[in-house]
Motif scaffolding. Sequence first.
Motif, short mmCIF file in Angstrom:
data_model
loop_
_atom_site.label_atom_id
_atom_site.label_comp_id
_atom_site.label_asym_id
_atom_site.label_seq_id
_atom_site.Cartn_x
_atom_site.Cartn_y
_atom_site.Cartn_z
N PRO A 292 47.11 38.59 46.08
CA PRO A 292 46.24 37.90 45.13
C PRO A 292 45.69 38.81 44.03
O PRO A 292 45.61 38.37 42.87
CB PRO A 292 45.10 37.37 46.00
CG PRO A 292 45.38 37.78 47.38
CD PRO A 292 46.69 38.42 47.47
N THR A 293 45.34 40.04 44.36
CA THR A 293 44.79 40.93 43.32
C THR A 293 45.81 41.18 42.22
O THR A 293 45.48 41.14 41.03
CB THR A 293 44.34 42.27 43.92
OG1 THR A 293 43.42 42.00 44.99
CG2 THR A 293 43.66 43.12 42.87
N LEU B 213 39.72 45.67 40.28
CA LEU B 213 40.32 46.15 39.04
C LEU B 213 39.32 46.93 38.19
O LEU B 213 39.67 47.88 37.50
CB LEU B 213 40.88 44.96 38.24
CG LEU B 213 42.04 44.20 38.90
CD1 LEU B 213 42.39 42.95 38.12
CD2 LEU B 213 43.26 45.11 39.03
N GLN B 214 38.06 46.52 38.28
CA GLN B 214 37.04 47.23 37.51
C GLN B 214 36.80 48.62 38.09
O GLN B 214 36.63 49.59 37.36
CB GLN B 214 35.74 46.44 37.49
CG GLN B 214 34.62 47.13 36.71
CD GLN B 214 33.40 46.25 36.49
OE1 GLN B 214 33.07 45.89 35.39
NE2 GLN B 214 32.75 45.90 37.59
N ILE C 15 47.45 47.16 33.71
CA ILE C 15 47.21 45.80 34.19
C ILE C 15 48.51 45.02 34.28
O ILE C 15 48.77 44.30 35.23
CB ILE C 15 46.22 45.08 33.24
CG1 ILE C 15 44.78 45.49 33.57
CG2 ILE C 15 46.34 43.58 33.35
CD1 ILE C 15 44.27 44.91 34.87
N ALA C 16 49.35 45.19 33.27
CA ALA C 16 50.59 44.43 33.22
C ALA C 16 51.57 44.84 34.32
O ALA C 16 52.43 44.07 34.71
CB ALA C 16 51.25 44.60 31.85
N GLN C 17 51.40 46.06 34.81
CA GLN C 17 52.33 46.55 35.84
C GLN C 17 51.70 46.64 37.21
O GLN C 17 52.29 47.17 38.15
CB GLN C 17 52.86 47.94 35.44
CG GLN C 17 53.67 47.91 34.16
CD GLN C 17 53.94 49.30 33.62
OE1 GLN C 17 53.43 50.28 34.16
NE2 GLN C 17 54.73 49.38 32.57
N TYR C 18 50.49 46.13 37.33
CA TYR C 18 49.74 46.29 38.57
C TYR C 18 50.46 45.68 39.76
O TYR C 18 50.97 44.59 39.72
CB TYR C 18 48.37 45.63 38.41
CG TYR C 18 47.39 45.96 39.51
CD1 TYR C 18 46.55 47.05 39.40
CD2 TYR C 18 47.34 45.18 40.66
CE1 TYR C 18 45.65 47.36 40.41
CE2 TYR C 18 46.44 45.48 41.68
CZ TYR C 18 45.62 46.57 41.55
OH TYR C 18 44.75 46.87 42.55
N VAL C 19 50.50 46.45 40.84
CA VAL C 19 50.98 45.90 42.11
C VAL C 19 49.98 46.26 43.20
O VAL C 19 50.03 45.77 44.28
CB VAL C 19 52.38 46.42 42.48
CG1 VAL C 19 53.42 45.86 41.53
CG2 VAL C 19 52.40 47.92 42.47
#
Length: 226
Positions: free
Chosen positions: A152-153, A201-202, A222-226
């Motif tokens: 979910p994150t 994320l913060q 952010i765009a590549q976050y896993v």
Amino acid sequence: MSLSKDANDFLERCVWPRVLTQMERETTYHALYQRELQTGTLICHRQEIADSWIGVMTGFLRVQDTTADGKPFMLTGVAPSGWIGEGSLLKIEPRRYEIVATRPTKTLHLPRATFSWLLDRSIPFNHFMLNHLNERLAQFIGMAKYDRLFGPTARVARGIASLFHPVLYPNSEPALRVSQEELAWMVGVSRQRVNSAVHTLQEEQLIRIGYGSITVLDLQAIAQYV
DNA sequence: TCATTAAATTGTT
DNA sequence: AACAATTTAATGA
């Protein structure tokens, strides 16, 4: 020709007018009209033939469909400076989804006739449109991938990144007015889960949480976050 | 400009 | 889903 100052500022931030000739731009601007929507207003109904291309000046639009048992679910959101509905203009058939304002929203509409006229005469406009469609396709593919592979994150991160997409939403402001509830609808997780995700994320210095707003500090991450 | 109130949004269980 | 806490926006002195 009587576009508001708001509308003119908005158009200057958009990419597609820049690829037109002076004459095409004047004709197009003359055909544009503005609407102001209150929260919950249906701007496009399902089953109707689309009659305009829709740009979001301020506010937020939710593109949604309903499941077989009648529950609405969100397909995507449209943030300020984004344009939506070109898919329904490229063919003549009833819309498969509906579009609702989730907050007071100002929109700018380009009528179908003018849209077709541009497609028929301007190659640069066609190039813009191909690029636009391609980016949107990439966005949906990315969303499907994240839905299946990640938690979910990561999905929340994906949703945030999509709203800050530099091509689809060439917004100048670093902060985007979106509530956590709207994000939850969009990503398909509970509001509680969004709340905890944005805090994660913060803590990682990727975004900053505001009251009813999100600021992206590191779009790449952010765009590549896993 | 400041205080009060209502509404929206967040944070927590 | 419900509730409390917090922030913002609106109103009026």
